[in-house]
Write a protein that holds these residues in place. Structure first.
Motif, PDB file in Angstrom:
ATOM      1  N   LYS A 160      -6.354   4.751   1.639  1.00 51.20           N
ATOM      2  CA  LYS A 160      -5.795   4.090   0.152  1.00 51.20           C
ATOM      3  C   LYS A 160      -6.635   2.983  -0.139  1.00 51.20           C
ATOM      4  O   LYS A 160      -7.017   2.919  -1.393  1.00 51.20           O
ATOM      5  CB  LYS A 160      -4.392   3.816   0.455  1.00 51.20           C
ATOM      6  CG  LYS A 160      -3.534   5.043   0.784  1.00 51.20           C
ATOM      7  CD  LYS A 160      -2.487   5.245   0.126  1.00 51.20           C
ATOM      8  CE  LYS A 160      -1.868   4.979  -1.095  1.00 51.20           C
ATOM      9  NZ  LYS A 160      -1.216   6.017  -2.037  1.00 51.20           N
TER      10      LYS A 160
ATOM     11  N   GLU B  62       0.264  12.662   3.509  1.00 49.24           N
ATOM     12  CA  GLU B  62       1.022  11.584   3.031  1.00 49.24           C
ATOM     13  C   GLU B  62       2.558  11.832   2.920  1.00 49.24           C
ATOM     14  O   GLU B  62       3.312  10.827   3.236  1.00 49.24           O
ATOM     15  CB  GLU B  62       0.706  11.440   1.636  1.00 49.24           C
ATOM     16  CG  GLU B  62       1.155   9.850   0.993  1.00 49.24           C
ATOM     17  CD  GLU B  62       0.381   9.478  -0.111  1.00 49.24           C
ATOM     18  OE1 GLU B  62       0.586   8.321  -0.499  1.00 49.24           O
ATOM     19  OE2 GLU B  62      -0.578  10.206  -0.621  1.00 49.24           O
TER      20      GLU B  62
ATOM     21  N   SER C 249       3.574   3.846  -1.546  1.00 50.06           N
ATOM     22  CA  SER C 249       4.110   4.264  -3.014  1.00 50.06           C
ATOM     23  C   SER C 249       5.555   4.384  -3.106  1.00 50.06           C
ATOM     24  O   SER C 249       6.177   3.957  -1.998  1.00 50.06           O
ATOM     25  CB  SER C 249       3.774   5.765  -3.108  1.00 50.06           C
ATOM     26  OG  SER C 249       4.262   6.846  -2.569  1.00 50.06           O
TER      27      SER C 249
ATOM     28  N   HIS D 220      -3.993   5.510   7.213  1.00 47.35           N
ATOM     29  CA  HIS D 220      -3.773   6.062   6.038  1.00 47.35           C
ATOM     30  C   HIS D 220      -3.950   4.920   5.090  1.00 47.35           C
ATOM     31  O   HIS D 220      -4.376   5.306   3.635  1.00 47.35           O
ATOM     32  CB  HIS D 220      -2.042   6.580   5.938  1.00 47.35           C
ATOM     33  CG  HIS D 220      -1.678   6.669   4.637  1.00 47.35           C
ATOM     34  ND1 HIS D 220      -1.919   7.868   4.146  1.00 47.35           N
ATOM     35  CD2 HIS D 220      -0.739   6.063   3.858  1.00 47.35           C
ATOM     36  CE1 HIS D 220      -1.393   7.630   2.479  1.00 47.35           C
ATOM     37  NE2 HIS D 220      -0.624   6.815   2.655  1.00 47.35           N
TER      38      HIS D 220
ATOM     39  N   PHE E 107       0.695  -1.159   0.035  1.00 49.07           N
ATOM     40  CA  PHE E 107       0.059  -0.010  -0.244  1.00 49.07           C
ATOM     41  C   PHE E 107       0.783   1.168  -0.019  1.00 49.07           C
ATOM     42  O   PHE E 107       0.459   2.366   0.158  1.00 49.07           O
ATOM     43  CB  PHE E 107      -0.879   0.042   1.179  1.00 49.07           C
ATOM     44  CG  PHE E 107      -1.688  -1.187   1.315  1.00 49.07           C
ATOM     45  CD1 PHE E 107      -2.779  -1.480   0.559  1.00 49.07           C
ATOM     46  CD2 PHE E 107      -1.104  -2.384   2.213  1.00 49.07           C
ATOM     47  CE1 PHE E 107      -3.471  -2.556   0.742  1.00 49.07           C
ATOM     48  CE2 PHE E 107      -1.997  -3.392   2.409  1.00 49.07           C
ATOM     49  CZ  PHE E 107      -3.206  -3.627   1.644  1.00 49.07           C
TER      50      PHE E 107
END
Length: 188
Positions: free
Chosen positions: A143, A109, A61, A139, A59
């Protein structure tokens, strides 16, 4: 009691004046938020949206550095839920104080990635209470769901219990109602 509601207030809204708290005062719920995250997570697991054994790196990036990604690839959703992720109690950017008052900071983020790329992370598996782990789990839930955290709270909890004034952000009109938290370290 006997279908009557009672309100008792103790203390003042701030350490800088004697204005008493009242039924309109707003309090930060601090760690009471963790069971709320747990309820949302449970509902998403039961509905098949989330697997508790899934690595959290699924999850996260590309903003996560390669060495950090490798270290965190062993951390699962279950580890976050059980405070066994190896993440520290708090992150560096999480608790900036707004004008020296109550904790009121919009953790973004980019703050997660800044912290994930710089904080000390221990191997997963051993219990270590982690506010940061639950913030990260929140978080991840946003997502996975494509919803804001406030929308998740409203959907899985607020609509069920009928809350009226529980939220994740303060409007300018609400800010004067925010009570300064009293902590053992006596910060302002």
């Amino acid at each position: 009691i006997n279908d009557q509601s009672y309100f008792f207030n103790y203390g003042s809204r701030s350490r800088t004046n004697d204005e008493a708290v009242d039924e309109h005062s707003i309090y930060q719920i601090a760690s009471v938020g963790k069971p709320l995250v747990g309820i949302i997570c449970q509902e998403m697991i039961l509905s098949g949206q989330l697997n508790p054994e899934q690595p959290i790196t699924d999850f996260l990036s590309g903003q996560l550095r390669a060495k950090r990604r490798q270290l965190l690839s062993k951390v699962t959703i279950r580890h976050l839920l059980q405070h066994k992720s190896g993440l520290p109690q708090d992150a560096r950017a999480a608790y900036r104080r707004k004008d020296g008052t109550a904790y009121a900071y919009d953790y973004q983020e980019e703050d997660f990635y800044s912290d994930l790329n710089s904080i000390k992370i221990r191997p997963a598996g051993k219990y270590q209470y982690s506010n940061f782990g639950y913030a990260l789990l929140s978080h991840i839930l946003t997502k996975v769901s494509g919803m804001s955290y406030q929308a998740l709270l409203d959907k899985y909890i607020g609509q069920v219990v009928g809350w009226e004034s529980t939220g994740t952000t303060l409007s300018p009109d609400d800010e004067p109602r925010l009570v300064t938290p009293y902590r053992k370290d006596k910060r302002n």
